[in-house]
Design a protein around this motif. Structure first.
Motif, PDB file in Angstrom:
ATOM      1  N   ALA A   1      -3.349  11.207   0.458  1.00 19.49           N
ATOM      2  CA  ALA A   1      -2.849  12.528   0.498  1.00 19.49           C
ATOM      3  C   ALA A   1      -3.311  13.432   1.515  1.00 19.49           C
ATOM      4  N   ALA A   2      -3.944  13.012   2.615  1.00 23.69           N
ATOM      5  CA  ALA A   2      -4.372  14.096   3.401  1.00 23.69           C
ATOM      6  C   ALA A   2      -3.445  14.769   4.389  1.00 23.69           C
ATOM      7  N   ASP A   3      -3.700  15.773   4.656  1.00 25.61           N
ATOM      8  CA  ASP A   3      -2.892  16.597   5.732  1.00 25.61           C
ATOM      9  C   ASP A   3      -3.184  16.347   7.192  1.00 25.61           C
ATOM     10  N   VAL A   4      -4.612  16.118   7.355  1.00 26.37           N
ATOM     11  CA  VAL A   4      -5.141  16.082   8.665  1.00 26.37           C
ATOM     12  C   VAL A   4      -6.263  14.872   8.571  1.00 26.37           C
ATOM     13  N   ILE A   5      -6.061  13.979   9.696  1.00 27.29           N
ATOM     14  CA  ILE A   5      -7.048  12.902   9.695  1.00 27.29           C
ATOM     15  C   ILE A   5      -7.684  13.035  11.011  1.00 27.29           C
ATOM     16  N   TYR A   6      -9.024  13.049  10.916  1.00 26.21           N
ATOM     17  CA  TYR A   6     -10.108  13.257  12.005  1.00 26.21           C
ATOM     18  C   TYR A   6     -10.938  12.161  12.088  1.00 26.21           C
ATOM     19  N   THR A   7     -11.429  11.713  13.489  1.00 21.91           N
ATOM     20  CA  THR A   7     -12.360  10.796  13.891  1.00 21.91           C
ATOM     21  C   THR A   7     -13.053  11.174  15.069  1.00 21.91           C
ATOM     22  N   ASP A   8     -13.884  10.470  15.335  1.00 23.10           N
ATOM     23  CA  ASP A   8     -15.150  10.712  16.635  1.00 23.10           C
ATOM     24  C   ASP A   8     -15.459   9.526  16.977  1.00 23.10           C
ATOM     25  N   VAL A   9     -16.173   9.321  18.132  1.00 20.37           N
ATOM     26  CA  VAL A   9     -16.651   8.096  18.714  1.00 20.37           C
ATOM     27  C   VAL A   9     -17.622   7.732  17.735  1.00 20.37           C
ATOM     28  N   TRP A  10     -17.671   6.107  17.813  1.00 20.22           N
ATOM     29  CA  TRP A  10     -18.934   5.698  16.674  1.00 20.22           C
ATOM     30  C   TRP A  10     -20.045   5.734  17.332  1.00 20.22           C
ATOM     31  N   THR A  11     -20.219   5.876  18.691  1.00 15.83           N
ATOM     32  CA  THR A  11     -21.621   5.750  19.440  1.00 15.83           C
ATOM     33  C   THR A  11     -21.819   7.000  20.149  1.00 15.83           C
ATOM     34  N   SER A  12     -22.674   8.174  19.905  1.00 16.86           N
ATOM     35  CA  SER A  12     -22.688   9.257  20.451  1.00 16.86           C
ATOM     36  C   SER A  12     -23.599   9.201  21.766  1.00 16.86           C
ATOM     37  N   MET A  13     -23.887  10.024  22.477  1.00 15.04           N
ATOM     38  CA  MET A  13     -24.893  10.255  23.369  1.00 15.04           C
ATOM     39  C   MET A  13     -26.317  10.199  22.868  1.00 15.04           C
ATOM     40  N   GLY A  14     -27.132   9.193  23.393  1.00 13.90           N
ATOM     41  CA  GLY A  14     -28.499   9.119  22.982  1.00 13.90           C
ATOM     42  C   GLY A  14     -28.720   7.810  21.751  1.00 13.90           C
ATOM     43  N   GLN A  15     -27.659   7.333  21.512  1.00 18.18           N
ATOM     44  CA  GLN A  15     -27.378   6.077  20.570  1.00 18.18           C
ATOM     45  C   GLN A  15     -26.945   4.882  21.246  1.00 18.18           C
ATOM     46  N   GLU A  16     -26.839   4.842  22.587  1.00 19.03           N
ATOM     47  CA  GLU A  16     -26.184   3.554  23.244  1.00 19.03           C
ATOM     48  C   GLU A  16     -26.981   2.351  22.934  1.00 19.03           C
ATOM     49  N   GLN A  17     -28.206   2.409  22.473  1.00 19.04           N
ATOM     50  CA  GLN A  17     -28.896   1.253  22.023  1.00 19.04           C
ATOM     51  C   GLN A  17     -28.435   0.486  20.868  1.00 19.04           C
TER      52      GLN A  17
ATOM     53  N   LYS B   1      -1.147   4.782   6.245  1.00 24.37           N
ATOM     54  CA  LYS B   1      -0.248   4.974   5.130  1.00 24.37           C
ATOM     55  C   LYS B   1      -0.833   5.531   4.009  1.00 24.37           C
ATOM     56  N   TYR B   2      -2.024   5.945   3.695  1.00 25.75           N
ATOM     57  CA  TYR B   2      -2.421   6.470   2.789  1.00 25.75           C
ATOM     58  C   TYR B   2      -2.282   8.246   2.825  1.00 25.75           C
ATOM     59  N   ALA B   3      -2.134   8.578   4.078  1.00 24.87           N
ATOM     60  CA  ALA B   3      -2.059   9.934   4.502  1.00 24.87           C
ATOM     61  C   ALA B   3      -0.765  10.525   4.198  1.00 24.87           C
ATOM     62  N   LYS B   4      -0.425  11.935   4.051  1.00 22.80           N
ATOM     63  CA  LYS B   4       0.816  12.364   3.833  1.00 22.80           C
ATOM     64  C   LYS B   4       1.748  11.736   5.132  1.00 22.80           C
ATOM     65  N   ASP B   5       3.191  11.981   4.857  1.00 18.52           N
ATOM     66  CA  ASP B   5       3.765  11.492   5.923  1.00 18.52           C
ATOM     67  C   ASP B   5       3.867  12.543   7.095  1.00 18.52           C
ATOM     68  N   ASP B   6       3.760  13.777   7.064  1.00 19.25           N
ATOM     69  CA  ASP B   6       3.436  14.771   8.189  1.00 19.25           C
ATOM     70  C   ASP B   6       2.311  14.925   8.566  1.00 19.25           C
TER      71      ASP B   6
ATOM     72  N   ILE C   1      -3.444   7.875  18.271  1.00 16.71           N
ATOM     73  CA  ILE C   1      -3.705   8.866  19.067  1.00 16.71           C
ATOM     74  C   ILE C   1      -2.643   9.360  19.848  1.00 16.71           C
ATOM     75  N   ASP C   2      -1.828   8.340  20.491  1.00 15.19           N
ATOM     76  CA  ASP C   2      -0.490   8.547  21.224  1.00 15.19           C
ATOM     77  C   ASP C   2       0.498   8.981  20.578  1.00 15.19           C
ATOM     78  N   SER C   3       0.483   9.058  19.248  1.00 17.29           N
ATOM     79  CA  SER C   3       1.847   9.242  18.549  1.00 17.29           C
ATOM     80  C   SER C   3       2.260  10.457  18.470  1.00 17.29           C
ATOM     81  N   GLY C   4       3.412  10.939  17.548  1.00 21.02           N
ATOM     82  CA  GLY C   4       3.847  12.275  17.496  1.00 21.02           C
ATOM     83  C   GLY C   4       2.896  13.170  16.727  1.00 21.02           C
ATOM     84  N   HIS C   5       2.031  12.195  15.808  1.00 16.23           N
ATOM     85  CA  HIS C   5       1.434  12.913  14.728  1.00 16.23           C
ATOM     86  C   HIS C   5      -0.043  13.402  15.393  1.00 16.23           C
TER      87      HIS C   5
END
Length: 314
Positions: free
Chosen positions: A226-242, A262-267, A287-291
């Motif tokens: 039921a989330a309105d906003v879904i956010y993510t970030d890269v799994w490996t940040s600068m300095g964690q390349e190893q 499918k678990y989030a709100k429709d909009d 990421i390339d969708s209308g959402h």
């Protein structure tokens, strides 16, 4: 608290923990006004004669361009300094660097690794210091995130934000920002990759005052429910390349994809601070969708940086 621009004059921007809810809303309001002026083609140059030193020990597209363009549009000048231009904390102490730069410039923005470095810089500099990113925090990004959510959802309080991925600097800043404006925040991370306890505690303390809820879970489905906003970030940040190979395996169940959505709100709206790795932390069909509002979000970095600069220096 008086939330006029002058209430922020000369203030450091190291973490949103240091800001009141009113000050955050004030910055967002200023950012909106500046964005409207730009869209209307109005010139606004209150920072003529002002100089911003930009120290980059970590490279960045959005941070450099948004601060440099923002300072230029406001009539000031931005001075780019990379790690080869300075001996920050190596040949010269951080304290001495801070004192020297303060003789030349009106503010310092730094993008670096250890958060302690920016705290020490701020302690000894007689000019405002702005956190362009540290390993622990990313307040400028979180302000741009709030502005984007408000533009799309027309509110912040009562919105549910789900962050899925590494409990990193972006997660820290988001939790604090959400709590300060009354927005619920659920963070889903693998075991061992949770946000730092000091940020969780600070977020929950702020949330207790605004009526928001802060949740840390190991279930992406629970966070996104039921989330309105879904956010993510890269799994490996600068300095964690190893750690990259290990992280790819550990984080795979935390990929933001159409099945999880499918678990989030429709909009729902999708956000990512960029750069994004399609097929890793997020699939292209999300990421390339209308959402997805990731480019509006990136664009809002400019308006938020300008709001910060105007508030601190004018």
């Amino acid at each position: 608290m008086n939330t006029t621009i002058s209430s922020l004059k000369g203030k450091d921007v190291l973490t949103l923990i240091d800001f009141s809810s009113e000050q955050i809303y004030e910055l967002l309001a200023i950012a909106q006004q500046l964005k409207q002026k730009q869209q209307a083609g109005e010139s606004y140059t209150p920072l003529v004669g002002k100089t911003l030193a930009m120290i980059f020990e970590k490279p960045s597209t959005r941070t450099r361009v948004s601060f440099e363009v923002g300072m230029t549009q406001l009539g000031g000048h931005a001075l780019y300094l990379n790690s080869n231009d300075l001996q920050l904390g190596r040949g010269e102490t951080i304290a001495d660097t801070a004192r020297v730069l303060a003789q030349y410039v009106d503010a310092i923005m730094i993008r670096t690794f250890a958060h302690q470095k920016i705290e020490e810089l701020a302690e000894y500099a007689d000019v405002p210091v702005i956190n362009g990113l540290t390993d622990d925090d990313h307040p400028c990004q979180a302000l741009a995130d709030l502005l984007t959510i408000y533009e799309v959802k027309k509110q912040l309080k009562g919105i549910k934000l789900a962050y899925v991925g590494d409990g990193n600097n972006v997660a820290h800043a988001l939790m604090i920002a959400a709590a300060k404006v009354g927005m619920d925040c659920a963070v889903a991370c693998p075991v061992g990759y949770e946000p730092k306890e000091q940020y969780v505690t600070a977020a929950k303390e702020a949330a207790a005052k605004t009526g928001a809820t802060i949740t840390v879970t190991h279930s992406p489905e629970e966070a996104v429910q039921a989330a309105d906003v879904i956010y993510t970030d890269v799994w490996t940040s600068m300095g964690q390349e190893q750690e990259s190979e290990q992280r790819l395996a550990v984080f795979q169940p935390f990929q933001v994809n159409s099945q999880l959505m499918k678990y989030a709100k429709d909009d729902y709206m999708f956000l990512h601070c960029l750069p994004a790795h399609r097929g890793e932390e997020v699939t292209a069909d999300v990421i390339d969708s209308g959402h997805s509002y990731v480019f509006q979000q990136a664009g809002n970095r400019l308006h938020v940086q300008k709001a910060i600069l105007v508030s601190l220096l004018s």
